[in-house]
Design an enzyme around this catalytic site. Structure first.
Site, PDB file in Angstrom:
ATOM      1  N   SER A  64      46.476  44.818  39.346  1.00 61.62           N
ATOM      2  CA  SER A  64      46.493  46.270  39.147  1.00 61.62           C
ATOM      3  C   SER A  64      47.690  46.981  39.764  1.00 61.62           C
ATOM      4  CB  SER A  64      45.210  46.892  39.697  1.00 61.62           C
ATOM      5  OG  SER A  64      44.150  46.609  38.819  1.00 61.62           O
ATOM      6  N   LYS A  67      49.841  48.609  37.278  1.00 64.98           N
ATOM      7  CA  LYS A  67      49.499  49.911  36.678  1.00 64.98           C
ATOM      8  C   LYS A  67      50.501  50.995  37.077  1.00 64.98           C
ATOM      9  CE  LYS A  67      44.543  48.760  36.561  1.00 64.98           C
ATOM     10  NZ  LYS A  67      43.259  48.930  37.271  1.00 64.98           N
ATOM     11  N   TYR A 191      47.713  44.923  28.178  1.00 64.69           N
ATOM     12  CA  TYR A 191      47.181  45.201  29.527  1.00 64.69           C
ATOM     13  C   TYR A 191      47.025  43.906  30.334  1.00 64.69           C
ATOM     14  CZ  TYR A 191      43.620  46.392  33.035  1.00 64.69           C
ATOM     15  OH  TYR A 191      42.914  46.529  34.205  1.00 64.69           O
ATOM     16  N   TYR A 243      41.121  52.842  44.430  1.00 63.55           N
ATOM     17  CA  TYR A 243      39.802  53.111  43.822  1.00 63.55           C
ATOM     18  C   TYR A 243      38.915  53.864  44.819  1.00 63.55           C
ATOM     19  CZ  TYR A 243      41.968  49.268  41.376  1.00 63.55           C
ATOM     20  OH  TYR A 243      42.881  48.475  40.747  1.00 63.55           O
ATOM     21  N   VAL A 261      43.724  43.096  42.467  1.00 58.08           N
ATOM     22  CA  VAL A 261      42.644  42.171  42.765  1.00 58.08           C
ATOM     23  C   VAL A 261      43.175  40.763  43.104  1.00 58.08           C
ATOM     24  CG1 VAL A 261      42.091  41.323  40.450  1.00 58.08           C
ATOM     25  CG2 VAL A 261      40.242  41.921  42.010  1.00 58.08           C
TER      26      VAL A 261
HETATM   27  N1  GLN Z   1      43.102  42.489  35.493  1.00 60.20           N
HETATM   28  C1  GLN Z   1      42.121  43.073  36.349  1.00 60.20           C
HETATM   29  C2  GLN Z   1      41.037  43.720  35.510  1.00 60.20           C
HETATM   30  O1  GLN Z   1      41.369  44.321  34.532  1.00 60.20           O
HETATM   31  C3  GLN Z   1      42.769  44.084  37.258  1.00 60.20           C
HETATM   32  C4  GLN Z   1      41.814  44.716  38.207  1.00 60.20           C
HETATM   33  C5  GLN Z   1      42.390  44.948  39.576  1.00 60.20           C
HETATM   34  O2  GLN Z   1      43.404  44.405  39.974  1.00 60.20           O
HETATM   35  N2  GLN Z   1      41.673  45.731  40.357  1.00 60.20           N
HETATM   36  O3  GLN Z   1      39.860  43.620  35.803  1.00 60.20           O
END
Ligand code: GLN
Length: 312
Positions: A64, A67, A191, A243, A261
């Site tokens: 993430s 992003k 994505y 988050y 993650v």
């Molecule tokens: N690829 C992961 C997902 O879409 C990314 C989530 C994350 O890094 N928090 O669930």
């Protein structure tokens, strides 16, 4: 302040001995297989110094954290119109939560929860073919980091694709509200590939330099984004980048930060430093346990919180 290289080395040594390392993400095999003892840190300062310690040159799945780069590119494509489709408020819920989307008519709270990043990716895709959009993302982060060795881990992208049922649900749900222009499969293909970017802490800290430097690429002196846009991206990282753990991150660390993650965190102190940490074990909110602790210690020893008057 003690010598930066010594501070970074000390923190890496402390993290090597840390007993509580959190839990490595297990939803896909390539992430579950990562050694929980890994820890890396890289600091790039506004005056161009680079300090690396631990596994700071080992590539990991940035997940993430990508992003931030996707948002930067999408803003470049459509400008502030993007904010008609994505909000700028913290969600207070998990990164892959579905509940808010119904009451808020398919408009995700912010660009860093999964739903928001999926809309951002839809914008990025625009009229391109998925492989062109993936190539654009890869070229962009390579340019930001000044490093063409950065790659996309196809095994991670494939595993995400095989298990991404909830992301598919989020995408289709938003499409039902008219907030996704492209088919869910096409958007998620892009994505999952940008989430599968593999980068080291050094590469990630270098890629974050434009956010430290008011939007400017220190390698070329050219603007990646305007100073106003860099400030806004940093504000979103501070308020939404972790988050439902964003408040705690601001409280303990006080930097603009984006977690993934895979256990990586990109942290920015405007005018001072771009920092990347990586430790794969996560806390209960999906943010790196030791990565956060390492940044907390870095702030204690440098005064680099954005709320610390010593910075200014
Ligand atoms: N690829 C992961 C997902 O879409 C990314 C989530 C994350 O890094 N928090 O669930």
């Amino acid at each position: 302040m003690a010598d930066l290289a010594a501070i970074i080395d000390d923190i890496a040594a402390e993290m090597a001995d840390a007993p509580d390392r959190g839990t490595v993400a297990s939803y896909i095999p390539p992430l579950a297989a990562v050694d929980p003892r890994r820890f890396g840190i890289a600091v790039v300062t506004a005056d161009g110094r680079e300090c690396i310690a631990g596994d700071g040159d080992m590539a990991f799945s940035i997940q993430s954290v990508s992003k931030v780069f996707a948002l930067t590119l999408a803003l470049g494509a459509v400008g502030d119109q993007l904010w008609r489709r994505v909000g700028v408020e913290p969600s207070g819920s998990a990164f892959n939560s579905v509940v808010q989307l119904e009451s808020e008519h398919g408009i995700p709270r912010n660009p860093f929860i999964n739903a928001g990043a999926i809309v951002v990716t839809d914008i990025l895709l625009g009229h391109h073919e998925p492989r062109e959009a993936i190539g654009e993302m890869l070229r962009f982060v390579r340019m930001l980091a000044g490093d063409d060795a950065i790659y996309i881990d196809e095994a991670v992208a494939r595993a995400e694709q095989d298990t991404g049922f909830r992301n598919m649900a989020l995408a289709n749900y938003m499409r039902s509200f008219g907030n996704l222009d492209q088919a869910a499969e096409r958007v998620l293909g892009v994505y999952f590939h940008h989430c599968a970017l593999a980068m080291s802490c050094r590469q990630l800290a270098r890629a974050g330099r434009f956010l430290m430097a008011g939007g400017r690429n220190p390698d070329t002196g050219h603007n990646i984004v305007s100073a106003r846009r860099a400030r806004r991206i940093n504000a979103l990282m501070l308020t939404c980048g972790h988050y439902d753990g964003s408040g705690e991150f601001a409280f303990r660390v006080g930097m603009a930060g984006k977690s993934g993650v895979g256990g990586g965190i990109l942290a920015v102190v405007p005018g001072i430093a771009s920092i990347a940490v990586w430790s794969p074990g996560l806390n209960e909110r999906g943010n790196s346990q030791l990565g956060t602790l390492a940044l907390e210690r870095l702030v204690q020893r440098t005064g680099w919180s954005i709320f610390d008057p010593r910075v200014f």
